[in-house]
Design a protein around this motif. Structure first.
Motif, PDB file in Angstrom:
ATOM      1  N   CYS A 148      53.840 -15.521  55.729  1.00 54.65           N
ATOM      2  CA  CYS A 148      54.857 -15.120  54.750  1.00 54.65           C
ATOM      3  C   CYS A 148      54.948 -16.047  53.539  1.00 54.65           C
ATOM      4  O   CYS A 148      55.804 -15.856  52.676  1.00 54.65           O
ATOM      5  CB  CYS A 148      56.243 -15.012  55.402  1.00 54.65           C
ATOM      6  SG  CYS A 148      56.313 -13.903  56.819  1.00 54.65           S
ATOM      7  N   SER A 206      58.165 -11.563  52.861  1.00 52.66           N
ATOM      8  CA  SER A 206      58.350 -12.906  52.315  1.00 52.66           C
ATOM      9  C   SER A 206      58.963 -13.855  53.337  1.00 52.66           C
ATOM     10  O   SER A 206      59.059 -15.061  53.090  1.00 52.66           O
ATOM     11  CB  SER A 206      59.211 -12.852  51.047  1.00 52.66           C
ATOM     12  OG  SER A 206      60.444 -12.211  51.290  1.00 52.66           O
ATOM     13  N   GLU A 241      52.994  -8.382  51.748  1.00 53.75           N
ATOM     14  CA  GLU A 241      53.460  -8.785  53.076  1.00 53.75           C
ATOM     15  C   GLU A 241      54.931  -9.159  52.982  1.00 53.75           C
ATOM     16  O   GLU A 241      55.488  -9.294  51.891  1.00 53.75           O
ATOM     17  CB  GLU A 241      52.658  -9.987  53.575  1.00 53.75           C
ATOM     18  CG  GLU A 241      52.857 -11.245  52.731  1.00 53.75           C
ATOM     19  CD  GLU A 241      52.134 -12.464  53.286  1.00 53.75           C
ATOM     20  OE1 GLU A 241      51.623 -12.408  54.405  1.00 53.75           O
ATOM     21  OE2 GLU A 241      52.110 -13.484  52.570  1.00 53.75           O
TER      22      GLU A 241
END
Length: 628
Positions: free
Chosen positions: A211, A371, A369
């Motif tokens: 992340c 975070s 993706e």
């Protein structure tokens, strides 16, 4: 698998063998990152506590884990039966780590740790407190590595480059600015160890931390040298060539320590004196880095200039972030619509709800993706500030109470972070009361207008006042800086009433900074509420309303004023409100926000979703409370 007690026993045997009387295990990697890759999770391995912040201190007869208010409930549960004492950092009567070591160590003892995972700043604080006992530090030990048989390998994921259309500034131009900051400080070079600073400076992104789109690396920048220490296998040929064009040479990741030992030979300087001065940031540079620099080199510990450069987003980044938040707003709005129309008719759990939200984000063009790991917390779980559902804790959602969802995404256009507390069914009066007070604080902060020179400590009261009025509070910051397709938490901007006890104050708010606005309230065993949007700091427009002419000259003389532009566009749950608790001005702020939500998000929804959103964002008044 060994239990925590067995791991501690083995560690204590290692400590005896190396002459160490206390061993400190941080959460950090070699770069003081907030979140770390699997290879670096030594504290989690040793203690069983999985939170993203905490330090474990092990002594021959006792052990203690220090963590902050976000994790008190979680840590208490995960440490049960481990013999590790929970130390609630920041609470009255709770010692700091340095104070704890001072109280438990006899004179002339040794504190051991892996110096690559301890910041220079933390090491200096330990030395400062323990100095009169002549306690020494040994930062050359990684004792956990000797115990961790199946330790994951060091990450080496591929790197990709961000084009100018996303960055708004070339790598070469950024290097010019950084070198100018080095010269203005009267120095010859700077060590950069913060991964997000390196990624920002080079316009590169990676995947070495879940992340967090960064890559393991260090940099050493001088007037005519720019060295990047990295596993070059993660760079493709094109990136390698382009780095060379910009004068950046590649070196093995761990060679930074060797080069620092021979620093005067490594960097090129045209100074007439042989004295070399190097800058490093003690809050980010690790203890081992500083230990390698020869005594003949003058070391200046000061915050990295890159931190402030990175925090002030340029016009290209700001416009991209606006676009990213429209996409994210569409995804989260669709999720709320789906949840409200399926709760009670099919089985939905905390985990499956988080997966559904992720599926909506994946539909958005440019999405990369999450975070951070999604917080999907139903009912009592909402009171655990950083709760993340697992297979063991996952519960089914019922058509009652709240689901607190704190989530975010990385898009090519930027990074998002949003929390919504979603009504699933019947609510108690106390749930509505708490929901309303937290929303008032959120709206008040978002509407702030303030003079340049203001810091987060000055603004925090706006968000907490509705709760403080009744003796209530929340035990976390009100706002944090957010990176551009980078770490979801970044400095130096921060909103919290506590003045940081460390030697470095928070930053003055500047045009281009993105910050979260996220007050909350958490009732253990009952529920949790948090409302979060991201806001962009910008120069304020003309004041609303007509100003008497006599004041016009005064306004011109009072300098620059700033305000927040809201970036996040997702409805709040008006069925959870008690409008009578809100002033007309507060209701106006909510209604104006919802008007903008509908205008910005509705064009991307289906007909059914648009009809629902129109109802969800319809004006709220004290005379008529629209229930949807």
């Amino acid at each position: 698998m060994m239990t925590t007690i067995e791991k501690l026993a083995e560690l204590r045997e290692k400590m005896k063998g190396t002459g160490v009387d206390a061993y400190v295990i941080t959460t950090d990697d070699f770069h003081a990152s907030e979140y770390v890759g699997a290879y670096f999770r030594e504290r989690e391995y040793m203690s069983g506590f999985t939170g993203s912040a905490g330090t474990l201190v092990v002594l021959p007869d006792t052990a203690a884990l220090f963590t902050d208010g976000r994790y008190f409930i979680q840590a208490e549960a995960q440490l049960a039966g481990s013999t590790i004492e929970l130390m609630k950092s920041g609470q009255p009567g709770v010692p700091t780590i340095e104070e704890y070591l001072y109280d438990h160590l006899e004179p002339e003892k040794v504190v051991g740790f892996d110096g690559r995972t301890v910041s220079l700043d933390f090491a200096d604080r330990m030395l400062g407190k323990l100095g009169d006992k002549k306690v020494t530090l040994n930062g050359e030990l990684d004792l956990v590595d000797e115990l961790w048989a199946d330790r994951p390998e060091l990450s080496h994921e591929p790197v990709f480059e961000l084009p100018f259309s996303y960055t708004g500034e070339t790598r070469a131009d950024k290097l010019v600015r950084v070198r100018a900051s080095i010269r203005s400080a009267g120095a010859d070079a700077r060590v950069i160890s913060a991964l997000d600073e390196i990624a920002w400076l080079l316009n590169l992104r990676g995947n070495d931390i879940d992340c967090n789109p960064v890559f393991l690396s260090y940099m050493l920048i001088a007037d005519e040298d720019c060295r990047l220490y990295i596993n070059d296998a993660i760079l493709n040929d094109e990136i390698t060539r382009e780095l060379a064009v910009d004068g950046i040479t590649l070196h093995p990741y761990n060679e930074i320590y060797t080069d620092l030992r021979r620093l005067p030979e490594v960097i090129q300087t045209h100074k007439k004196t042989e004295q070399v001065t190097i800058l490093l940031d003690g809050c980010q540079a690790n203890y081992r880095l500083r230990s390698c620099i020869p005594e003949t080199v003058s070391v200046v510990d000061e915050p990295s200039a890159i931190q402030l450069m990175k925090a002030q987003k340029n016009s290209v980044e700001c416009e991209n972030e606006r676009n990213a938040h429209i996409k994210d707003g569409v995804a989260v709005t669709k999720f709320i619509y789906w949840l409200k129309h399926h709760i009670g008719t099919e089985t939905i759990t905390e985990l499956s709800a988080a997966e559904k939200l992720e599926s909506f984000r994946k539909e958005q063009k440019g999405y990369i993706e999450p975070s951070f790991d999604t917080i999907s917390a139903y009912g009592p779980h909402g009171a655990i500030v950083h709760y993340e559902p697992t297979e063991e804790t996952n519960v089914e959602l019922k058509p009652e109470s709240f689901l607190l969802v704190d989530s975010g995404g990385h898009y090519m256009e930027g990074t998002t972070d949003i929390t919504r507390t979603i009504t699933l069914g019947a609510l108690t009066e106390e749930e509505k009361w708490a929901y309303t007070l937290v929303l008032i604080g959120h709206l008040n902060l978002a509407a702030a207008r303030f003079k340049h020179g203001t810091r987060g400590e000055n603004l925090d009261y706006l968000a907490r006042e509705p709760l403080w009025r009744y003796g209530l509070d929340f035990n976390h910051g009100t706002g944090h800086g957010v990176g551009y397709l980078l770490n979801v938490h970044e400095g130096p901007n921060r909103i919290h009433f506590r003045i940081m006890e460390e030697r470095r104050p928070t930053a003055v708010f500047e045009d281009g900074m993105i910050t979260s606005d996220e007050p909350g309230i958490y009732i253990e065993g009952r529920f949790g509420i948090r409302h979060e949007n991201l806001v962009l700091c910008k120069k304020a427009g003309k004041p609303a309303g007509k100003l008497p002419e006599v004041f016009l000259k005064e306004t011109e003389a009072n300098g620059t004023f700033l305000e927040f532009e809201t970036l996040t566009w997702v409805p709040f749950d008006t069925e959870a409100l008690i409008p009578e608790l809100m002033t007309d001005r507060e209701l106006q702020r909510l209604n104006e926000y919802h008007k903008n939500v509908y205008e910005k998000i509705a064009p991307y929804l289906t007909e059914e979703e648009r009809i629902w959103l129109e109802q969800a964002t319809s004006p709220v008044s004290k005379k008529y409370h629209n229930k949807i």
